[in-house]
Design a protein around this motif. Structure first.
Motif, short mmCIF file in Angstrom:
data_model
loop_
_atom_site.label_atom_id
_atom_site.label_comp_id
_atom_site.label_asym_id
_atom_site.label_seq_id
_atom_site.Cartn_x
_atom_site.Cartn_y
_atom_site.Cartn_z
N GLN A 148 0.86 -1.20 0.00
CA GLN A 148 0.00 0.00 0.00
C GLN A 148 0.88 1.23 0.00
OE1 GLN A 148 -2.23 0.02 3.60
NE2 GLN A 148 -3.53 -1.69 3.03
N GLU A 149 0.33 2.36 -0.41
CA GLU A 149 1.06 3.61 -0.21
C GLU A 149 0.07 4.74 0.03
OE1 GLU A 149 3.43 3.81 -3.79
OE2 GLU A 149 1.92 5.01 -4.81
N ASN A 150 0.60 5.87 0.56
CA ASN A 150 -0.30 6.99 0.87
C ASN A 150 -0.57 7.82 -0.39
OD1 ASN A 150 1.89 8.62 0.45
ND2 ASN A 150 2.40 8.77 2.62
N LEU A 151 -1.25 8.93 -0.22
CA LEU A 151 -1.69 9.70 -1.39
C LEU A 151 -0.58 10.55 -2.01
CD1 LEU A 151 -5.25 10.99 -0.43
CD2 LEU A 151 -4.63 9.42 -2.26
N SER A 152 0.55 10.72 -1.31
CA SER A 152 1.58 11.61 -1.87
C SER A 152 2.24 10.98 -3.10
CB SER A 152 2.63 11.95 -0.81
OG SER A 152 3.24 10.77 -0.39
N ILE A 153 2.69 11.84 -3.99
CA ILE A 153 3.26 11.36 -5.24
C ILE A 153 4.78 11.28 -5.11
CG2 ILE A 153 3.60 11.95 -7.68
CD1 ILE A 153 0.72 13.03 -7.62
#
Ligand code: KG4
Ligand code: ZN
Length: 337
Positions: free
Chosen positions: A318-323
Motif C-alpha cells: 500500500q502507499e499513501n496519497l503523496s506522489i
C-alpha cells in the motif's frame, strides 16, 4: 483483482488491464519515436507533454477493448521509477488522482522489476523456481540479478558505463540506421558477413560479472571511420560484428552467473531480450532453462506494470496519497513481495 497499469518512464505511453484470474485483458501502447526523431534522442519535456496527450485516450481504449468500465478496476499501478522525472510525474499524477476519485488503491512500481516479472504474465508464478538469475537488458540498464524471492534482489553485476541497449542505439546512429537501434542492427546483421570484422568482448578476460559497453561502441566508431563512405555491405558487416560481440559478451557473463549461483533458470528481460541472436545463443550455450517474455512484452509496456502491481497489491503493498517518483531507484531497496 483487476489492475490498470500505466507506464510513462521514457518515450512510450503504455496502458493495460490485467486480471489476476484471467490474465492480460487488453493493452495499448503509443511510441514517441517519430516525435523525437529529429533531435537524435529523447527530449524530456516533449516526452512529458506527449504522455499528457495520450494517457487518457489510451486508458479509454483498454477499457473499451476489454469491455470493462472504471468501476471494474480494483487498483492502479504506475511506474514510479527509474526514468525521466517529468515523464514519470505524468503517469504518477494521473494514476493517483484517478485512483483517489474511484476510491481504489494506487501503487508505484519499479520499472526494472516490472521488466523482470514480464515473462510470468499469463503463466503461473511457480513457472520459475526460486532462486533464479535474471539478465535485465534495456536502453538504460544492464544488470545480472540474483532473484532469491520476488522483491528480494541481489545485483551480481552491472554495466560500469553504457547499457547494452544504449550501445545498440549509438552504434545504429553512427551507421545512419535510426532509433531504436537494436532491431535495426539485428535486421542489418542478417545480411552481414560475420567474419569480416572481429569486435572485442569487453571485460570478459577478467573475473567478475560487471559489463562495459562503451568501448564496443568506440570500436564500432573507429571501424566506421577507417572505412570512409559506407556501402550497404559495410553497414551490414559492422552490424553483424557488433551484434555478435555484444551478444557473446552477455552470454559469457550469464554463463558465469549461472555457474556462480547454481541457478537452474535464467530469465532475460528488457528491450534487448527481444534480440533473436541473444535468445538463440543463450539457449545453445547455457545449461540453464532460458525464460523470456513474448516480443511485445520485452520492450516498455503497460502490461508489465499492471502485472507487477497486481502481484504487489495482492501481497498487501500500500502507499499513501503523496506522489513519490524516483528517477534513480536501486532495485535492492524494494521490499519483498
Ligand atoms: O526496455 P526498453 O523498451 O526501454 C528501456 O527501459 O530502456 O528497451 C529499449 C532498448 C533500446 O535500446 C532498443 O534498441 C533495445 O531495447 N532493443 C533491442 C531489440 N529490440 C529493442 N536491442 C537488440 N535487439 C533487439 N531486437
Ligand atoms: Zn524498459
Amino acid at each position: 483483482m483487476i489492475t490498470l497499469g500505466i507506464e510513462s518512464s521514457c518515450d512510450e505511453t503504455g496502458v493495460a488491464l490485467y486480471d489476476s484470474e484471467h490474465g492480460l485483458l487488453s493493452q495499448a501502447l503509443h511510441s514517441q519515436v517519430a516525435l523525437h526523431a529529429d533531435y537524435g534522442g529523447v527530449v524530456p519535456e516533449l516526452a512529458s507533454r506527449d504522455h499528457v496527450r495520450k494517457i487518457t485516450p489510451l486508458t479509454e481504449r483498454v477499457l473499451q477493448d476489454a469491455n470493462k468500465t472504471l468501476d471494474d478496476i480494483d487498483g492502479i499501478a504506475y511506474t514510479a521509477g527509474p526514468g525521466l522525472m517529468g515523464a514519470l510525474l505524468v503517469g504518477a499524477s494521473f494514476a493517483k488522482s484517478l485512483a483517489w476519485s474511484m476510491g481504489v488503491p494506487a501503487l508505484g512500481i519499479h520499472h526494472m522489476e516490472a521488466h523482470l516479472l514480464a515473462p510470468l504474465i499469463n503463466r503461473q508464478t511457480d513457472a520459475l523456481g526460486l532462486p533464479f538469475v535474471a539478465l535485465l537488458v534495456s536502453g538504460g540498464h544492464t544488470q545480472l540479478v540474483h532473484v532469491k524471492a520476488f522483491g528480494d534482489y541481489e545485483i551480481l553485476g552491472e554495466s560500469v558505463d553504457d547499457a547494452a541497449g544504449e550501445a545498440f542505439d549509438k552504434t545504429a546512429k553512427l551507421l545512419g540506421l535510426g532509433y531504436p537501434g537494436g532491431p535495426k542492427i539485428a535486421e542489418q546483421a542478417e545480411q552481414g558477413d560475420p567474419t569480416r570484422f572481429r569486435f572485442p568482448r569487453p571485460m570478459t578476460d577478467r573475473p567478475g560479472l560487471d559489463f562495459s559497453f562503451s568501448g564496443l561502441k568506440t570500436y564500432a566508431l573507429n571501424t566506421v571511420q577507417s572505412l570512409g563512405p559506407l556501402s550497404k555491405q559495410d553497414i551490414a558487416d559492422v552490424s553483424a560484428a557488433f551484434e555478435i560481440a555484444a551478444v557473446d559478451t552477455l552470454v559469457i557473463k550469464c554463463r558465469r552467473a549461472i555457474e556462480q549461483t547454481g541457478a537452474q533458470q535464467l530469465v532475460i528481460a528488457g528491450g534487448v531480450s527481444a534480440n533473436t541472436r541473444l535468445r538463440a545463443e543463450l539457449t545453445d550455450k547455457l545449461t540453464a532453462e532460458i525464460v523470456y517474455a513474448p516480443l511485445a512484452l520485452c520492450t516498455d509496456n503497460g502490461a508489465m506494470i499492471a502485472y507487477a502491481g497486481a502481484l504487489r497489491m495482492l501481497g498487501g503493498a500500500q502507499e499513501n496519497l503523496s506522489i513519490n517518483t524516483r528517477p534513480r531507484w536501486p532495485m535492492t531497496e524494494l521490499p519483498a513481495i
